[in-house]
Write a protein that holds these residues in place. Structure first.
Motif, PDB file in Angstrom:
ATOM      1  N   LYS A 336      62.194  38.738 -40.608  1.00  0.00           N
ATOM      2  CA  LYS A 336      63.139  38.863 -39.505  1.00  0.00           C
ATOM      3  C   LYS A 336      63.867  40.202 -39.612  1.00  0.00           C
ATOM      4  O   LYS A 336      64.157  40.679 -40.719  1.00  0.00           O
ATOM      5  CB  LYS A 336      64.153  37.716 -39.523  1.00  0.00           C
ATOM      6  CG  LYS A 336      63.523  36.323 -39.601  1.00  0.00           C
ATOM      7  CD  LYS A 336      62.638  36.026 -38.408  1.00  0.00           C
ATOM      8  CE  LYS A 336      62.081  34.603 -38.446  1.00  0.00           C
ATOM      9  NZ  LYS A 336      61.164  34.325 -37.326  1.00  0.00           N
ATOM     10  N   ASN A 337      64.181  40.817 -38.469  1.00  0.00           N
ATOM     11  CA  ASN A 337      64.881  42.100 -38.500  1.00  0.00           C
ATOM     12  C   ASN A 337      66.014  42.212 -37.490  1.00  0.00           C
ATOM     13  O   ASN A 337      66.491  43.302 -37.208  1.00  0.00           O
ATOM     14  CB  ASN A 337      63.889  43.252 -38.301  1.00  0.00           C
ATOM     15  CG  ASN A 337      63.126  43.159 -36.988  1.00  0.00           C
ATOM     16  OD1 ASN A 337      63.444  42.348 -36.127  1.00  0.00           O
ATOM     17  ND2 ASN A 337      62.115  44.010 -36.849  1.00  0.00           N
ATOM     18  N   CYS A 338      66.468  41.079 -36.939  1.00  0.00           N
ATOM     19  CA  CYS A 338      67.614  41.115 -36.023  1.00  0.00           C
ATOM     20  C   CYS A 338      68.239  39.731 -35.919  1.00  0.00           C
ATOM     21  O   CYS A 338      67.601  38.719 -36.187  1.00  0.00           O
ATOM     22  CB  CYS A 338      67.196  41.613 -34.639  1.00  0.00           C
ATOM     23  SG  CYS A 338      65.987  40.544 -33.810  1.00  0.00           S
ATOM     24  N   GLY A 339      69.533  39.683 -35.557  1.00  0.00           N
ATOM     25  CA  GLY A 339      70.214  38.431 -35.308  1.00  0.00           C
ATOM     26  C   GLY A 339      70.589  37.667 -36.559  1.00  0.00           C
ATOM     27  O   GLY A 339      70.521  38.182 -37.687  1.00  0.00           O
ATOM     28  N   LEU A 340      71.006  36.408 -36.386  1.00  0.00           N
ATOM     29  CA  LEU A 340      71.447  35.542 -37.474  1.00  0.00           C
ATOM     30  C   LEU A 340      70.336  34.564 -37.840  1.00  0.00           C
ATOM     31  O   LEU A 340      69.722  33.952 -36.973  1.00  0.00           O
ATOM     32  CB  LEU A 340      72.698  34.763 -37.060  1.00  0.00           C
ATOM     33  CG  LEU A 340      73.911  35.590 -36.605  1.00  0.00           C
ATOM     34  CD1 LEU A 340      75.036  34.672 -36.168  1.00  0.00           C
ATOM     35  CD2 LEU A 340      74.380  36.511 -37.713  1.00  0.00           C
ATOM     36  N   VAL A 341      70.102  34.419 -39.166  1.00  0.00           N
ATOM     37  CA  VAL A 341      69.038  33.545 -39.654  1.00  0.00           C
ATOM     38  C   VAL A 341      69.557  32.760 -40.861  1.00  0.00           C
ATOM     39  O   VAL A 341      70.211  33.341 -41.736  1.00  0.00           O
ATOM     40  CB  VAL A 341      67.792  34.360 -40.071  1.00  0.00           C
ATOM     41  CG1 VAL A 341      66.667  33.425 -40.490  1.00  0.00           C
ATOM     42  CG2 VAL A 341      67.335  35.262 -38.953  1.00  0.00           C
ATOM     43  N   PRO A 342      69.292  31.430 -40.969  1.00  0.00           N
ATOM     44  CA  PRO A 342      69.682  30.677 -42.175  1.00  0.00           C
ATOM     45  C   PRO A 342      68.947  31.215 -43.399  1.00  0.00           C
ATOM     46  O   PRO A 342      67.780  31.612 -43.319  1.00  0.00           O
ATOM     47  CB  PRO A 342      69.238  29.240 -41.842  1.00  0.00           C
ATOM     48  CG  PRO A 342      69.113  29.202 -40.358  1.00  0.00           C
ATOM     49  CD  PRO A 342      68.694  30.564 -39.939  1.00  0.00           C
ATOM     50  N   ASP A 343      69.644  31.223 -44.559  1.00  0.00           N
ATOM     51  CA  ASP A 343      69.024  31.750 -45.784  1.00  0.00           C
ATOM     52  C   ASP A 343      68.325  30.685 -46.611  1.00  0.00           C
ATOM     53  O   ASP A 343      67.803  30.966 -47.683  1.00  0.00           O
ATOM     54  CB  ASP A 343      70.067  32.473 -46.644  1.00  0.00           C
ATOM     55  CG  ASP A 343      71.140  31.533 -47.183  1.00  0.00           C
ATOM     56  OD1 ASP A 343      71.076  30.304 -46.903  1.00  0.00           O
ATOM     57  OD2 ASP A 343      72.050  32.017 -47.878  1.00  0.00           O
ATOM     58  N   GLY A 344      68.312  29.437 -46.138  1.00  0.00           N
ATOM     59  CA  GLY A 344      67.621  28.369 -46.843  1.00  0.00           C
ATOM     60  C   GLY A 344      68.461  27.666 -47.882  1.00  0.00           C
ATOM     61  O   GLY A 344      68.023  26.681 -48.481  1.00  0.00           O
ATOM     62  N   CYS A 345      69.661  28.187 -48.134  1.00  0.00           N
ATOM     63  CA  CYS A 345      70.544  27.571 -49.128  1.00  0.00           C
ATOM     64  C   CYS A 345      71.921  27.290 -48.542  1.00  0.00           C
ATOM     65  O   CYS A 345      72.917  27.235 -49.275  1.00  0.00           O
ATOM     66  CB  CYS A 345      70.667  28.482 -50.352  1.00  0.00           C
ATOM     67  SG  CYS A 345      69.141  28.635 -51.308  1.00  0.00           S
ATOM     68  N   GLY A 346      71.988  27.163 -47.220  1.00  0.00           N
ATOM     69  CA  GLY A 346      73.259  26.842 -46.573  1.00  0.00           C
ATOM     70  C   GLY A 346      74.005  28.039 -46.049  1.00  0.00           C
ATOM     71  O   GLY A 346      75.047  27.886 -45.394  1.00  0.00           O
ATOM     72  N   GLY A 347      73.534  29.240 -46.316  1.00  0.00           N
ATOM     73  CA  GLY A 347      74.197  30.442 -45.836  1.00  0.00           C
ATOM     74  C   GLY A 347      73.518  31.017 -44.603  1.00  0.00           C
ATOM     75  O   GLY A 347      72.508  30.507 -44.118  1.00  0.00           O
ATOM     76  N   ILE A 348      74.091  32.126 -44.095  1.00  0.00           N
ATOM     77  CA  ILE A 348      73.580  32.799 -42.909  1.00  0.00           C
ATOM     78  C   ILE A 348      73.294  34.252 -43.243  1.00  0.00           C
ATOM     79  O   ILE A 348      74.103  34.935 -43.894  1.00  0.00           O
ATOM     80  CB  ILE A 348      74.579  32.716 -41.737  1.00  0.00           C
ATOM     81  CG1 ILE A 348      74.792  31.252 -41.310  1.00  0.00           C
ATOM     82  CG2 ILE A 348      74.101  33.534 -40.549  1.00  0.00           C
ATOM     83  CD1 ILE A 348      73.565  30.608 -40.697  1.00  0.00           C
ATOM     84  N   TRP A 624      67.495  22.479 -31.604  1.00  0.00           N
ATOM     85  CA  TRP A 624      68.223  23.667 -32.069  1.00  0.00           C
ATOM     86  C   TRP A 624      69.534  23.229 -32.708  1.00  0.00           C
ATOM     87  O   TRP A 624      70.212  22.325 -32.216  1.00  0.00           O
ATOM     88  CB  TRP A 624      68.505  24.628 -30.919  1.00  0.00           C
ATOM     89  CG  TRP A 624      69.163  25.910 -31.368  1.00  0.00           C
ATOM     90  CD1 TRP A 624      68.579  26.933 -32.028  1.00  0.00           C
ATOM     91  CD2 TRP A 624      70.534  26.275 -31.184  1.00  0.00           C
ATOM     92  NE1 TRP A 624      69.490  27.935 -32.277  1.00  0.00           N
ATOM     93  CE2 TRP A 624      70.709  27.554 -31.770  1.00  0.00           C
ATOM     94  CE3 TRP A 624      71.643  25.658 -30.589  1.00  0.00           C
ATOM     95  CZ2 TRP A 624      71.930  28.220 -31.779  1.00  0.00           C
ATOM     96  CZ3 TRP A 624      72.861  26.326 -30.592  1.00  0.00           C
ATOM     97  CH2 TRP A 624      72.991  27.591 -31.180  1.00  0.00           C
ATOM     98  N   THR A 625      69.884  23.893 -33.825  1.00  0.00           N
ATOM     99  CA  THR A 625      71.112  23.593 -34.562  1.00  0.00           C
ATOM    100  C   THR A 625      72.007  24.822 -34.567  1.00  0.00           C
ATOM    101  O   THR A 625      71.554  25.928 -34.908  1.00  0.00           O
ATOM    102  CB  THR A 625      70.790  23.183 -36.006  1.00  0.00           C
ATOM    103  OG1 THR A 625      69.916  22.041 -35.990  1.00  0.00           O
ATOM    104  CG2 THR A 625      72.056  22.828 -36.762  1.00  0.00           C
ATOM    105  N   ALA A 626      73.268  24.629 -34.176  1.00  0.00           N
ATOM    106  CA  ALA A 626      74.213  25.752 -34.132  1.00  0.00           C
ATOM    107  C   ALA A 626      74.461  26.267 -35.549  1.00  0.00           C
ATOM    108  O   ALA A 626      74.859  25.495 -36.432  1.00  0.00           O
ATOM    109  CB  ALA A 626      75.515  25.309 -33.488  1.00  0.00           C
ATOM    110  N   PRO A 627      74.259  27.587 -35.806  1.00  0.00           N
ATOM    111  CA  PRO A 627      74.475  28.117 -37.156  1.00  0.00           C
ATOM    112  C   PRO A 627      75.950  28.230 -37.521  1.00  0.00           C
ATOM    113  O   PRO A 627      76.298  28.348 -38.691  1.00  0.00           O
ATOM    114  CB  PRO A 627      73.804  29.489 -37.098  1.00  0.00           C
ATOM    115  CG  PRO A 627      73.890  29.885 -35.663  1.00  0.00           C
ATOM    116  CD  PRO A 627      73.753  28.614 -34.880  1.00  0.00           C
TER     117      PRO A 627
END
Length: 712
Positions: A336-348, A624-627
């Motif tokens: 990914k290279n833009c926007g907000l993405v979950p990090d897989g451990c609860g973070g963004i 879809w889940t709100a980040p």
């Protein structure tokens, strides 16, 4: 003396003969009357034509016959009747195909035509030929490059573009434009393993995966992942009773109770029924030290909790404490290279912005910068089933070949298979159970008529054999047309066992239930109650053995217990956790932000209903889940006409609904919602392209944060 007396008698006879020859009939009449003969008339003998005798030596003239009749034509002498009919032949009538009257009350079968010819297709009845088709031109279609359909099952070559331009580069399919091809990258495509096209004729090598992962194992091609956990079932584990963990989450399987005096665990294995008393096992005996496990006798063992950095199963062994530190993903690892993405451990993760005219998700891949390009059509989107057609972007697509007896375009619709002859059965389903298939009655024949309708509406038919005795349900839930279901014994000439045009709580579905013996063969017909709007289109057919409850079958699209309510709409499924949207969504968008997702509703069925949408139209659901907490905008700009609505679950509460005023950018459907962090919603895009039939659409779903500039 004697001889002379004899000569005298002979002379008397000659005198009688002479009198007769002299024409003295009256003397004969007198003689006849004297002998007692009664002459019969024509009417008394039932005669009405020709010359006949009266039974006393006389001749009768009984008249003539009417036009079209002959004397003795019906097989009785002197009686008027029709002359014997000589049936015509196919050769004498000049017929080469089809069924035609033989002129004597019967029918002739004059054969079939070989594709692409159809019977009467050339304009002469009962003669094989092709329907005249006038091909279009590149100029008439406004195209100047690439290959396009000529609307007659052929193609047109519309030329090439000059230097500096590409076909479809300006955004219009098959029209030269100024764009050039820029090869993509593995990161832009969100891929991190294997080989993949760069979009310009080249190949990208996206690397290899770590030892504990394989390429595509997570269900996404060219992305490293681990195979998803497949929960076990009571039957797959051979368990008959008691509670059992499903092996994936802290979800318990209830395998039921034992009948009579038998006990759970009394059988030959744990959690099986039998007469003996059961000796429950222990956590120590099983080698477990955390979580819930079965005790083998229908109960559960609580083997404790883990401490410190250990988690239950964290080391890779179920119900054993182990260490598994969560390693957050990076934007590069996720591609990914833009926007907000979950990090897989609860973070963004903040993966940046786009530049150079690209937009975040513009190419249809979430959180990847790309420019909007020409989006090629598929055969399904175009409603084509055979031959070569244009993809709308300068290329062509192969839509397959037709089955035996069918011709491509023979029904008058280019690149659509057509069966010119009546068909009793379209497909044999064997004795498979359950059955769940998708089909279409568009552009097919009207071969069947049922007791509850079907006149003038096209239909499909399927042979099916009951694998065992029982009561079986046949339904068409989720169909994007008004359906009729008819079940006949054996084949199309058999007795009708059931027929219905309703029986499902929503949409155009119908349902019947039929009691069958083991091995009994039936013909299942999917039709429409009558011709007209929504009498043809996409349908779903489900065959199940009727069950007392819908529970346990909440996501198969069928009415299993025959109470009209399907899946999560049934009260039996209200306690099912996956009815929150996870069990019925077509696409899981995760919690990416922003989102640009391109999809279509081809063969998707009518599974959802919104207050602002249209009935009997195919639709798609997106989870879809709100980040994070905030206000978010959902829209479908650039899509075909549609309704957009947001639900709290599969049959949850509607949070918002909006319908577009047409296709494209202007008047696009758009809703705005305030959500909590982690709140999951089901976003449905529902077609509204036609008012007379269900029609698939192409759409682009966008999700962005209100008040924030779209990432560049």
């Amino acid at each position: 003396m004697g001889n002379r007396w004899g000569v005298g008698r002979a002379w008397m006879c000659l005198v009688v003969v002479w009198l007769s020859c002299d024409g003295r009939w009256n003397s004969l009449d007198v003689l006849a009357q004297g002998s007692g003969c009664q002459a019969l008339s024509c009417a008394e003998q039932g005669l009405d034509c020709g010359t006949a005798i009266d039974g006393c030596g006389g001749v009768l003239h009984c008249g003539t016959c009417r036009v079209g009749e002959t004397c003795g034509g019906g097989g009785r002498p002197n009686v008027c009747g029709l002359a014997p009919c000589t049936p015509s032949t196919c050769e004498s009538l000049g017929a080469h195909c089809g069924d035609i009257p033989d002129g004597c009350g019967g029918h002739l079968r004059c054969g079939i035509c070989h594709p692409p010819d159809t019977c009467g297709g050339g304009g002469t009845p009962y003669v094989c030929g092709r329907t005249p088709c006038t091909p279009t031109t590149c100029e008439a279609r406004g195209k100047n490059c690439g290959t396009v359909s000529d609307d007659c099952a052929g193609t047109l070559e519309c030329g090439t573009c000059p230097d500096g331009e590409t076909c479809g580069g300006g955004g219009s399919p098959n029209v030269c434009g100024p764009a050039t091809c820029t090869p993509t990258t593995c990161a832009a495509l969100g891929k991190n393993c294997g080989s993949i096209s760069d979009g310009c004729g080249g190949t990208l090598e996206c690397g290899t995966c770590a030892s504990d992962m394989t390429c595509g194992a997570g269900g996404v091609p060219n992305v490293c992942g681990k195979p998803p956990c497949m929960p076990v079932t009571c039957s797959s584990m051979g368990q008959e009773c008691g509670l059992l963990p499903d092996g994936c989450e802290e979800t318990l399987l209830d395998c039921g109770t034992c009948p009579g005096d038998s006990t759970c665990g009394g059988g030959p294995a744990p959690n099986t029924c039998g007469p003996a008393s059961c000796n429950p096992t222990t956590c120590v005996a099983l080698g477990k030290n955390c979580g819930l496990v079965s005790n083998g006798c229908g109960g559960l063992l609580d083997c404790g909790a883990c401490y410190g950095h250990d988690t239950c199963g964290g080391g890779g062994v179920a119900n054993v404490c182990g260490s598994a530190q969560c390693q957050p993903d990076t934007c590069a690892e996720l591609g990914k290279n833009c926007g907000l993405v979950p990090d897989g451990c609860g973070g963004i993760l903040e993966c940046g912005t786009c530049s150079g005219g690209a937009t975040c998700g513009g190419g249809g891949v979430a959180n990847v910068c790309a420019s909007t390009t020409c989006r090629p059509y598929t055969c399904g989107q175009l409603g084509r089933t055979c031959g070569t057609v244009s993809d709308g972007c300068g290329g062509t697509i192969e839509c397959g070949t037709c089955a035996a007896g069918e011709s491509c375009g023979g029904g008058g619709v280019a690149n659509v298979c057509y069966q010119p002859q009546p068909v009793c059965m379209d497909q044999d389903l064997g004795s498979t159970l359950p059955v769940s298939l998708k089909g279409s009655t568009a552009n097919v024949r009207d071969d069947h008529l049922a007791s509850c309708g079907g006149q003038g509406a096209p239909d499909r038919s399927y042979a099916w054999r009951a694998p065992h005795a029982g009561v079986f349900t046949f339904d068409t839930a989720r169909s994007a047309m008004r359906t009729l279901v008819s079940v006949r014994r054996e084949d199309c000439l058999g007795e009708e066992l059931a027929c219905a045009t309703s029986g499902i709580s929503y949409g155009g579905g119908a349902r019947v239930a039929v009691s069958l013996t083991a091995g009994q063969r039936v013909l299942v017909i999917v039709d429409s109650p009558r011709s007209g709007d929504f009498s043809s289109g996409d349908f779903e057919l489900h065959i199940h053995e009727r069950t007392p409850t819908e529970a346990g079958s909440c996501f198969d699209g069928a009415d299993n217990d025959g109470d009209r309510w399907v899946d999560c709409a049934d009260t039996d499924c209200q306690a099912e956790p996956l009815c929150d949207g996870r069990g019925c969504s077509d696409v899981n968008l995760g919690s990416a932000l922003p989102v640009t997702y391109q999809g279509d509703t081809v063969h998707s069925g009518d599974g959802f209903q919104g207050t602002c949408g249209a009935l009997l139209q195919p639709d798609r659901g997106h989870l879809w889940t709100a980040p994070r907490a905030g206000t978010f905008v959902f829209d479908t700009q650039g899509s075909d006409a549609n309704a957009l609505y947001v639900l709290t679950g599969c049959r949850g509460r509607e949070l918002a609904c909006a319908a577009s005023q047409g296709s494209g950018q202007a008047g696009a459907a758009s809703v705005k919602l305030t959500l909590e962090k982690g709140q999951t919603v089901l976003v449905v895009v529902d077609g509204m392209a036609r008012s007379d039939r269900g029609a698939p659409i192409r759409y682009t779903l966008r999700i962005s944060e209100h008040g924030a500039h779209a990432p560049r």
